[in-house]
Design a protein around this motif. Structure first.
Motif, mmCIF file in Angstrom:
data_model
loop_
_atom_site.group_PDB
_atom_site.id
_atom_site.type_symbol
_atom_site.label_atom_id
_atom_site.label_comp_id
_atom_site.label_asym_id
_atom_site.label_seq_id
_atom_site.Cartn_x
_atom_site.Cartn_y
_atom_site.Cartn_z
ATOM 1 N N ILE A 43 0.834 -1.200 0.000
ATOM 2 C CA ILE A 43 0.000 0.000 0.000
ATOM 3 C C ILE A 43 0.873 1.257 0.000
ATOM 4 O O ILE A 43 0.622 2.207 -0.755
ATOM 5 C CB ILE A 43 -0.934 0.002 1.229
ATOM 6 C CG1 ILE A 43 -1.892 -1.192 1.158
ATOM 7 C CG2 ILE A 43 -1.719 1.312 1.313
ATOM 8 C CD1 ILE A 43 -2.750 -1.368 2.394
ATOM 9 N N LYS A 44 1.901 1.263 0.827
ATOM 10 C CA LYS A 44 2.799 2.415 0.939
ATOM 11 C C LYS A 44 3.449 2.740 -0.408
ATOM 12 O O LYS A 44 3.464 3.901 -0.842
ATOM 13 C CB LYS A 44 3.890 2.121 1.973
ATOM 14 C CG LYS A 44 4.993 3.170 2.061
ATOM 15 C CD LYS A 44 6.029 2.758 3.113
ATOM 16 C CE LYS A 44 7.150 3.791 3.242
ATOM 17 N NZ LYS A 44 8.031 3.810 2.074
ATOM 18 N N THR A 45 3.957 1.712 -1.078
ATOM 19 C CA THR A 45 4.648 1.918 -2.353
ATOM 20 C C THR A 45 3.725 2.528 -3.392
ATOM 21 O O THR A 45 4.093 3.466 -4.111
ATOM 22 C CB THR A 45 5.225 0.587 -2.873
ATOM 23 O OG1 THR A 45 6.160 0.074 -1.912
ATOM 24 C CG2 THR A 45 5.927 0.774 -4.204
ATOM 25 N N GLU A 46 2.498 2.019 -3.480
ATOM 26 C CA GLU A 46 1.545 2.536 -4.458
ATOM 27 C C GLU A 46 1.107 3.955 -4.090
ATOM 28 O O GLU A 46 0.936 4.806 -4.977
ATOM 29 C CB GLU A 46 0.327 1.616 -4.549
ATOM 30 C CG GLU A 46 -0.692 2.012 -5.612
ATOM 31 C CD GLU A 46 -0.143 1.938 -7.034
ATOM 32 O OE1 GLU A 46 -0.705 2.612 -7.926
ATOM 33 O OE2 GLU A 46 0.858 1.205 -7.248
ATOM 34 N N GLU A 48 2.869 6.195 -2.594
ATOM 35 C CA GLU A 48 3.965 7.096 -2.957
ATOM 36 C C GLU A 48 4.092 7.245 -4.473
ATOM 37 O O GLU A 48 4.435 8.323 -4.970
ATOM 38 C CB GLU A 48 5.273 6.581 -2.354
ATOM 39 C CG GLU A 48 5.307 6.697 -0.820
ATOM 40 C CD GLU A 48 6.556 6.115 -0.198
ATOM 41 O OE1 GLU A 48 6.899 6.502 0.931
ATOM 42 O OE2 GLU A 48 7.194 5.236 -0.842
ATOM 43 N N LYS A 49 3.793 6.167 -5.211
ATOM 44 C CA LYS A 49 3.824 6.265 -6.672
ATOM 45 C C LYS A 49 2.817 7.284 -7.182
ATOM 46 O O LYS A 49 3.027 7.925 -8.198
ATOM 47 C CB LYS A 49 3.521 4.892 -7.298
ATOM 48 C CG LYS A 49 4.681 3.922 -7.326
ATOM 49 C CD LYS A 49 4.281 2.643 -8.034
ATOM 50 C CE LYS A 49 5.431 1.642 -8.085
ATOM 51 N NZ LYS A 49 5.011 0.371 -8.731
ATOM 52 N N ARG A 50 1.731 7.415 -6.455
ATOM 53 C CA ARG A 50 0.673 8.343 -6.866
ATOM 54 C C ARG A 50 0.876 9.740 -6.278
ATOM 55 O O ARG A 50 -0.046 10.557 -6.279
ATOM 56 C CB ARG A 50 -0.694 7.783 -6.467
ATOM 57 C CG ARG A 50 -1.000 6.435 -7.121
ATOM 58 C CD ARG A 50 -2.428 5.995 -6.895
ATOM 59 N NE ARG A 50 -2.652 4.629 -7.355
ATOM 60 C CZ ARG A 50 -3.846 4.027 -7.412
ATOM 61 N NH1 ARG A 50 -4.929 4.694 -7.046
ATOM 62 N NH2 ARG A 50 -3.943 2.775 -7.834
ATOM 63 N N GLY A 51 2.077 9.989 -5.761
ATOM 64 C CA GLY A 51 2.423 11.332 -5.308
ATOM 65 C C GLY A 51 2.249 11.591 -3.840
ATOM 66 O O GLY A 51 2.433 12.730 -3.378
ATOM 67 N N GLY A 52 1.894 10.571 -3.042
ATOM 68 C CA GLY A 52 1.683 10.777 -1.621
ATOM 69 C C GLY A 52 2.967 10.696 -0.814
ATOM 70 O O GLY A 52 3.967 10.138 -1.258
ATOM 71 N N LEU A 315 -6.915 9.701 -1.230
ATOM 72 C CA LEU A 315 -5.960 9.011 -2.098
ATOM 73 C C LEU A 315 -5.651 7.628 -1.542
ATOM 74 O O LEU A 315 -5.600 6.639 -2.289
ATOM 75 C CB LEU A 315 -4.675 9.828 -2.229
ATOM 76 C CG LEU A 315 -3.534 9.155 -3.017
ATOM 77 C CD1 LEU A 315 -3.970 8.863 -4.448
ATOM 78 C CD2 LEU A 315 -2.290 10.036 -3.000
ATOM 79 N N LEU A 316 -5.465 7.544 -0.233
ATOM 80 C CA LEU A 316 -5.164 6.257 0.387
ATOM 81 C C LEU A 316 -6.327 5.282 0.229
ATOM 82 O O LEU A 316 -6.128 4.091 -0.033
ATOM 83 C CB LEU A 316 -4.839 6.460 1.871
ATOM 84 C CG LEU A 316 -4.444 5.218 2.656
ATOM 85 C CD1 LEU A 316 -3.247 4.523 2.026
ATOM 86 C CD2 LEU A 316 -4.150 5.582 4.112
ATOM 87 N N ALA A 317 -7.549 5.771 0.366
ATOM 88 C CA ALA A 317 -8.733 4.923 0.188
ATOM 89 C C ALA A 317 -8.787 4.371 -1.233
ATOM 90 O O ALA A 317 -9.130 3.197 -1.455
ATOM 91 C CB ALA A 317 -10.003 5.708 0.500
ATOM 92 N N PRO A 323 -8.150 -2.881 -7.382
ATOM 93 C CA PRO A 323 -8.198 -4.343 -7.519
ATOM 94 C C PRO A 323 -6.835 -5.019 -7.509
ATOM 95 O O PRO A 323 -6.651 -6.060 -6.857
ATOM 96 C CB PRO A 323 -8.917 -4.546 -8.862
ATOM 97 C CG PRO A 323 -9.761 -3.327 -9.020
ATOM 98 C CD PRO A 323 -8.952 -2.220 -8.426
ATOM 99 N N ALA A 324 -5.870 -4.446 -8.206
ATOM 100 C CA ALA A 324 -4.527 -5.047 -8.260
ATOM 101 C C ALA A 324 -3.856 -4.989 -6.892
ATOM 102 O O ALA A 324 -3.188 -5.947 -6.470
ATOM 103 C CB ALA A 324 -3.670 -4.330 -9.299
ATOM 104 N N ILE A 325 -4.025 -3.884 -6.173
ATOM 105 C CA ILE A 325 -3.435 -3.745 -4.843
ATOM 106 C C ILE A 325 -4.091 -4.717 -3.868
ATOM 107 O O ILE A 325 -3.421 -5.305 -3.008
ATOM 108 C CB ILE A 325 -3.575 -2.294 -4.335
ATOM 109 C CG1 ILE A 325 -2.804 -1.340 -5.249
ATOM 110 C CG2 ILE A 325 -3.085 -2.172 -2.901
ATOM 111 C CD1 ILE A 325 -1.318 -1.647 -5.367
#
Length: 406
Positions: A43-46, A48-52, A315-317, A323-325
């Motif tokens: 979850i953390k990696t995704e 951050e990929k989305r700018g968080g 964003l986290l929600a 689905p992939a996550i």
């Protein structure tokens, strides 16, 4: 020189503004074991990929994490997100107006269509969605070391409790710790509930925990459960008291012990150790059980008074319900994805068994979903006292059990 200085000043003033624009969130969780931490990192990696920007405030042990969260709430300094189960504890915070709704995220992601109705209803309060489910866990699992079983001459999974205890005797005779016991109240309560479901069935389980039924059938079910539960005392090692669940799982991974009663999150520890379900270890629902107890994890979103944090929460929600996550998280955590529209082909043999039970609705909710936090604590105390040598008068013990609901 003046131009360079002006540019430097301009850059220095603008850089913080850019940083402040990034959705930043502090997340508090109790996911600190190897498998749990690996799942949280998905979850953390995704995110951050989305700018968080991610700030971790993990605390070992969900009891300690819950206490720290409540202290933060009282102090008026809540984190942006909290990992917690779906149930009455979350509903209490929502009722006090302490959580942010995430309706717009749920609507855009069509959560109502993707989630089982029972789960969608549990994350919604007064028509608004407040929780983002990460995955469901089956809690009625009996994991076993294939190496330990082979050394003890056990060739088949036990189908009855009599066969199960006969297998434990074989493990003991082979010099193997029969049961890797996690000697903490919450773990013991989960074992109690696994056995209870095997003795009273799905309807009987719900009558006891939902209807607080004290009929003769319910009382007899509690007495039978305590009898089986008490027999397990003779098959644990001297170091069981206070043992963490992942330390108990390690005993199976190294074949020092034969079996462990635990939720399917234990698979995360096997995965980290490079062990494969069906090859290195086995998984089965406890003997004579018609289904499994389940619990569902989610992320909570407290009101922080910070508009930037609100943006990060949404964003986290979105990330959690991607689905992939959901699939990648479940592979690391050992859970089952909550969305019905994910690719299930990657799930291991244990998860497939759990998914079949969930799909057939052969499941009952964990007590944390059905009871108040106070009642959950009383149940833990009851089970712990009985395990520690409480009265062998089953009728009296059954009365003490039902006193939890008074």
């Amino acid at each position: 020189m003046k131009l360079l200085l002006t540019g430097a000043v301009f850059a220095g003033m603008f850089a913080p503004a850019l940083a402040d624009d990034k959705p930043t969130i502090e997340i508090m969780s109790s996911w600190t074991s190897g498998g749990e931490a690996a799942a949280l990192d998905i979850i953390k990696t995704e995110f951050e990929k989305r700018g968080g920007v991610w700030k971790d405030s993990s605390i070992a042990g969900f009891g300690a994490a819950d206490a720290a969260f409540q202290n933060r709430i009282v102090a008026g300094d809540p984190p942006g997100a909290k990992q917690g189960v779906i149930g009455l504890a979350a509903a209490d915070f929502v009722g006090q107006g302490l959580f942010n709704p995430i309706d717009d995220v749920a609507a855009a992601g069509k959560w109502a269509d993707a989630l089982p109705k029972s789960i969608y209803d549990l994350i919604s309060y007064d028509g608004k969605v407040y929780l983002a489910p990460t995955g469901a866990h089956g809690e009625s699992w009996l994991f076993y070391s294939k190496e330990a079983f082979a050394r003890a001459g056990i060739v088949e999974e036990p189908k009855t409790w009599d066969e199960f205890f006969a297998g434990l005797d074989k493990l003991k005779a082979a010099g193997i710790v029969p049961v890797a016991w996690g000697g903490q109240p919450w773990q013991q309560t989960k074992v109690f509930n696994m056995i209870l479901l095997s003795q009273v069935g799905i309807d009987g389980f719900l009558k006891i925990y939902v209807d607080k039924d004290k009929s003769e059938a319910s009382i007899e079910g509690i007495k039978k459960t305590l009898d089986i539960f008490g027999k397990l005392r003779g098959y644990v090692d001297d170091g069981a008291a206070g043992r963490n669940w992942n330390d108990a799982t390690a005993m199976l991974i190294t074949a020092k012990a034969g079996v462990q009663f635990m939720g399917d999150w234990a698979k995360g520890e096997f995965t980290v150790a490079g062990k494969e379900a069906g090859k290195d270890y086995g998984c089965m629902i406890v003997p004579e059980s018609p289904g499994m107890v389940y619990i569902a994890d989610s992320l909570w979103f407290p009101k922080t008074g910070d508009a930037g944090a609100d943006k990060a929460q949404k964003l986290l929600a979105e990330v959690v319900m991607d689905p992939a996550i959901q699939v990648e998280f479940s592979l690391k955590k050992g859970s089952v994805p909550m969305r019905a529209d994910v690719d299930k082909s990657k799930l291991d043999v244990c998860a497939q068994k759990g998914l079949e039970l969930m799909t057939a609705d052969n499941v009952v909710p964990d007590q944390a979903i059905l009871l108040t936090p106070q009642q959950v604590g009383l149940l833990d105390d009851f089970v712990d006292e009985y395990w520690s040598g409480g009265s062998n008068d089953m009728a009296s013990a059954a009365e003490n059990f039902f006193a939890i609901f008074e």
